[in-house]
Design an enzyme around this catalytic site. Structure first.
Site, PDB file in Angstrom:
ATOM      1  N   LYS A 202       0.849  -1.186   0.000  1.00  9.05           N
ATOM      2  CA  LYS A 202       0.000   0.000   0.000  1.00  9.05           C
ATOM      3  C   LYS A 202       0.886   1.237   0.000  1.00  9.05           C
ATOM      4  CE  LYS A 202      -3.872   2.265   2.309  1.00  9.05           C
ATOM      5  NZ  LYS A 202      -4.835   2.205   3.436  1.00  9.05           N
ATOM      6  N   LYS A 255      -1.969  -1.610  -4.013  1.00  8.44           N
ATOM      7  CA  LYS A 255      -2.805  -0.416  -4.054  1.00  8.44           C
ATOM      8  C   LYS A 255      -1.901   0.815  -4.088  1.00  8.44           C
ATOM      9  CE  LYS A 255      -6.297   2.109  -1.393  1.00  8.44           C
ATOM     10  NZ  LYS A 255      -7.006   2.219  -0.104  1.00  8.44           N
TER      11      LYS A 255
END
Length: 334
Positions: A202, A255
């Site tokens: 992330k 992500k």
């Protein structure tokens, strides 16, 4: 026309033979996006009744508990098999208590969804930023997000979500050791068969801007670069993914997606776990804005984008386009 003698003597491959008709191109297409690949985000808001459009994400809304059922009914009717649930609470404090309350907004939303559609796979996002008064993803002490104390609260959230009926826990908090802590907590609470979908990779990305409007989760001071990853780093992504796999993750996630397709491929090559890519809010908003201005063909751009994410190695895609894509698949315009 007389054939050029020089060209007739050349030796080369004729790749265009497989592109001579639409049917032939369909036959040899290597990558396909189907409804089974799609996960639709859903925002459940304790502060509203009905629905409230999100200005920076055209076509996406927050839903009160009185309105979310209709949204879920539509998602199911379109043949989408999974949703990921985010919550907007009516109370925030320094420990994000609504996130781990059995009567929290996500927990109530999950119970409602599962009672209505028990076959739908419900993924619960496990983070604290929407629930803390600081807007950070963990507990703050003396201006610092503290790792180990945060793990206790993150684990409480996971257990509460599992009790509410979540099929999968998706921790997005970016603390070190969160998969190990959640796995131990779920197992101790009797949820040994509840999988963890780790936001393993992330990045501290500017592509999250519209989401922070949607979920009311912007940090009240500083930013999240002290716990989310530097977008410049590739090898660190592999270390993060490997750690989460060792700790017991059942899915890995990258992500954002579009600017990090190289990382999606690297993680795919390094792990056999199911791989999820999150086509995030900023990516969605850019396409919507360009299409609204007539600069691009939205349908074709969305297809190219999601196909690229799948081709890079993702098995599943969290995307705000999920409903649009499912409808186009049904209409045979995909």
């Amino acid at each position: 026309m007389t054939e050029n003698n020089t060209i007739s003597t050349l030796q080369f491959d004729r790749h265009r033979r497989l592109r001579t008709s639409a049917v032939l191109r369909d036959l040899v297409r290597e990558t396909h996006v189907s409804k089974d690949d799609l996960i639709m985000p859903v925002f459940v808001d304790a502060t509203i009744s009905g629905s409230q459009p999100i200005a920076s994400m055209p076509g996406i809304s927050r839903f009160g508990l009185d309105a979310v059922a209709a949204e879920i009914d539509e998602i199911v009717a379109l043949g989408i098999k999974s949703v990921i649930v985010f919550g907007i609470p009516d109370h925030k404090d320094d420990t994000g208590s609504d996130a781990w309350s059995d009567n929290g907004i996500v927990q109530r939303g999950i119970r409602l969804i599962k009672s209505r559609h028990p076959e739908l796979v419900v993924i619960a996002d496990d983070c604290m930023c929407e629930y803390t008064s600081t807007g950070h993803c963990g507990i703050v002490r003396d201006g610092e997000v503290v790792n180990d104390e945060s793990l206790d609260y993150i684990t409480r959230i996971a257990v509460s979500q599992a009790k509410a009926g979540a099929d999968i826990i998706a921790p997005s908090n970016a603390m070190d050791g969160y998969v190990a802590a959640i796995r131990a907590g779920l197992d101790a609470a009797g949820f040994v068969n509840t999988p963890i979908m780790s936001y393993a990779v992330k990045y501290a990305s500017s592509f999250y801007g519209p989401f922070r409007d949607a979920a009311d989760g912007a940090p009240q001071f500083g930013d999240r670069s002290g716990y989310q990853m530097d977008p410049a780093n590739r090898l660190e992504a592999l270390r993060e993914a490997a750690s989460d796999e060792r700790e017991g993750a059942d899915f890995l996630m990258v992500k954002p997606a579009m600017a990090f397709l190289d990382v999606v491929r690297e993680v795919r090559n390094a792990s056999d776990l199911p791989l999820v890519a999150y086509n995030v809010s900023g990516e969605y908003a850019m396409i919507k804005a360009a299409a609204a201005n007539g600069w691009i063909d939205e349908n074709r751009i969305v297809k190219e984008t999601l196909t690229g994410i799948k081709r890079a190695g993702a098995d599943l895609i969290i995307t705000y386009f999920a409903k649009d894509v499912a409808a186009r698949i049904d209409a045979r315009t995909w």
